[in-house]
Enzyme design. Structure first.
Site, PDB file in Angstrom:
ATOM      1  N   HIS A   6     -22.532 173.966  83.440  1.00  0.00           N
ATOM      2  CA  HIS A   6     -21.413 173.381  84.067  1.00  0.00           C
ATOM      3  C   HIS A   6     -20.608 174.498  84.950  1.00  0.00           C
ATOM      4  CE1 HIS A   6     -17.189 170.932  83.557  1.00  0.00           C
ATOM      5  NE2 HIS A   6     -17.836 171.050  84.798  1.00  0.00           N
ATOM      6  N   ARG A  70     -17.354 171.906  94.114  1.00  0.00           N
ATOM      7  CA  ARG A  70     -16.235 171.779  93.636  1.00  0.00           C
ATOM      8  C   ARG A  70     -15.941 170.205  93.184  1.00  0.00           C
ATOM      9  NH1 ARG A  70     -11.129 175.118  94.529  1.00  0.00           N
ATOM     10  NH2 ARG A  70     -12.428 176.268  95.873  1.00  0.00           N
ATOM     11  N   ALA A  71     -15.672 170.220  92.006  1.00  0.00           N
ATOM     12  CA  ALA A  71     -15.241 169.144  91.265  1.00  0.00           C
ATOM     13  C   ALA A  71     -14.049 168.328  91.922  1.00  0.00           C
ATOM     14  CB  ALA A  71     -15.246 169.095  89.971  1.00  0.00           C
ATOM     15  N   HIS A 222     -15.647 169.461  79.491  1.00  0.00           N
ATOM     16  CA  HIS A 222     -14.594 170.016  78.911  1.00  0.00           C
ATOM     17  C   HIS A 222     -14.311 169.706  77.383  1.00  0.00           C
ATOM     18  CE1 HIS A 222     -13.809 168.735  83.051  1.00  0.00           C
ATOM     19  NE2 HIS A 222     -13.680 169.727  83.311  1.00  0.00           N
ATOM     20  N   GLU A 283     -17.794 176.371  83.272  1.00  0.00           N
ATOM     21  CA  GLU A 283     -16.919 175.942  84.248  1.00  0.00           C
ATOM     22  C   GLU A 283     -16.650 177.017  85.098  1.00  0.00           C
ATOM     23  OE1 GLU A 283     -14.428 172.699  83.669  1.00  0.00           O
ATOM     24  OE2 GLU A 283     -14.710 172.130  85.884  1.00  0.00           O
TER      25      GLU A 283
END
Lengths: 340, 340
Positions: A6, A70-71, A222, A283
């Site tokens: 991630h 990029r989320a 997450h 992340e």
């Protein structure tokens, strides 16, 4: 081998942001539209832009990052479906170029040209392109293309089925990942992300999705949102709803990453969730950039927390590599081809 | 003394539900409106209705429950402001009667006549009534009166300030508790509740509310939503946003209950959150009703988990009693008057 499943491209060159500004300005004034979708970013600039990631990857002992746009930048709710499509193509192409330039460090995952109220099946051509043409090993699926308004149907609705059929056919997993929030109640990375994870997980409990798609695989990022912390609640709710045990109902198909930014959280994750369902991730460079004064290390240096878990070597290897290769079979095939 | 600070009246007599049906039917057809707000429920029926709570309370070793109307029943988004007001009065009055009939077992907390888009200051008369006239020691404040649409401003907005001023003046805490969800994406107790907690907590990080209201106290239920599990994330986000340390920024004013339905979750809570900020609660009879096959005990028998924590007696007493008396000073005064 240490695979971080991630990572987002959060250090994009300014040219990408300039393009996006022009693209969105063009909605109000067509004279401001960008003249071309060619951003004029050189290979050298691209390689330079990911130096922060590479530095952290090396320092922290990572080998390979599954890398996606990029989320927060996906922003599916902004503009029109056509805007989302153009933007998605550009973002995915940049990921592809980086993965081609630095194949030992990055493997690609794409975003989809979702748009609120527009059937997800419209995303199939881009899904096929990124997997078949760009060699991506997975995709990020936004359960709330409205950006915090939650106006589309839940993930268990047949609305989403065409995309699931294609995911199964291509044998790629989806990470269930929201984008930015236009709802002032939801802080982007502090509420919307975590709520998105929790919401998706509960939707999966409510439905019977994996009966219809036994090979479909979802990664809830997450650390699974709030799910592992409230594992008793979710086991109990499933029981009250006459669903099977969560291990049978969901855990053949649902996986959690380790983007939880302190040791007690990772300890809980490893205590509650079977090791086969945990995939290493950080992340990085992402939501939390600082150094934890309590440890002297970056909050998002999650490898440290996993290293500190009392685990057998076999289990540790699953979290760092084995599970990723199982959940992302196209990654496994790629690595085998490279004799890794 | 064992004080459970989070119990809802979820075993209401049928007469209450019949009234509510008629009240809402009256929106469509005024001929169906209930003839009176007198529900005709006898004291005997009320006492009988809470037998399940009392049985569990006794079996599990609890002494006193802070008791409020069913959280999902508040349904602030349904009907009109006038409907919400009438319904709220009736629900609070029932709680008052139960607390008067069984004063050793229950102390009251009320709901407010919130309605989406209507300023919270309209709730002040009912807040004054339940505290000054009914002797309630706190209130449930819904951060999302829209029921999962999240259309009202965040809790840190000045929109909410009049209610905070009154809470401070009356010296009663608010539990930040959403109600039912009319958004099909959010399962009521499995997503909306937990998201509500997480969302509220992050809003408080973003703001500076306790600078304006140094004596305001909030309880975030359900173990703080996702916040303790992601405590590193929240510490890191606060740091990136140049906020003070969370212990200084929030923990003089924000408290978490123990409605986390498995031991590993409670262990994490107690490891991460200072003992002064943890208040014993079970939300019994509530969201999860079954028996955990892994333990043979009810999921929501949270006293068992707290009993199993390695804590000094002084800390355990804080969680079970001392913190509740500190956060709810009107409860403390009541108990002192009763020589407890």
């Amino acid at each position: 081998m240490i695979i971080d499943i991630h990572g987002h491209y959060t250090t994009e060159p300014q040219a990408l942001h300039t393009f996006r500004d022009k693209q969105l300005a063009g909605l109000a004034d067509s004279a401001r539209k960008p003249g071309s979708t060619d951003l004029g970013i050189s290979d050298e600039t691209l390689v330079k832009s990911v130096e922060p990631q590479l530095k952290f990857q090396k320092e922290r002992g990572g080998d390979l990052t599954i890398f996606s746009p990029r989320a927060g930048g996906m922003a599916h709710h902004v503009g029109t479906e056509a805007i989302s499509r153009e933007w998605t193509t550009i973002c995915n192409d940049l990921i592809h170029r980086i993965c081609t330039l630095l194949p030992d460090s990055f493997v690609g995952v794409g975003q989809l040209p979702q748009f609120p109220g527009v059937p997800p099946k419209n995303c199939i051509p881009e899904l096929e392109r990124i997997v078949n043409k760009l060699g991506f090993v997975g995709v990020n699926l936004n359960p709330d293309p409205s950006g915090g308004m939650w106006t589309d149907p839940p993930l268990i609705d047949k609305y989403w089925y065409p995309i699931y059929e294609k995911l199964c056919e291509l044998d790629v997993p989806a990470m269930i990942h929201v984008s930015s929030s236009c709802n002032p109640n939801f802080h982007h990375t502090g509420a919307h992300y975590i709520n998105g994870d929790t919401t998706a997980f509960m939707q999966l409990i409510q439905g019977n999705l994996f009966k219809d798609f036994p090979t479909l695989r979802f990664v809830i990022p997450h650390g699974g949102g709030a799910a592992p912390y409230h594992w008793g609640r979710y086991r109990g709710l499933a029981q009250d709803m006459k669903r099977p045990l969560l291990k049978d109902h969901l855990l053949k198909n649902v996986f959690f990453d380790t983007c939880v930014y302190h040791l007690p959280g990772i300890e809980l994750l490893a205590k509650v969730i079977p090791v086969d369902n945990i995939l290493f991730a950080s992340e990085m460079v992402g939501a939390v950039k600082g150094i934890d004064p309590e440890t002297g290390h970056h909050y998002d240096d999650t490898k440290r927390y996993v290293d500190l878990l009392r685990l057998g070597e076999k289990d540790r290897e699953k979290i760092f590599e084995g599970n990723a290769r199982r959940v992302y079979p196209r990654l496994d095939a790629l690595l085998k081809k490279r004799k890794k």
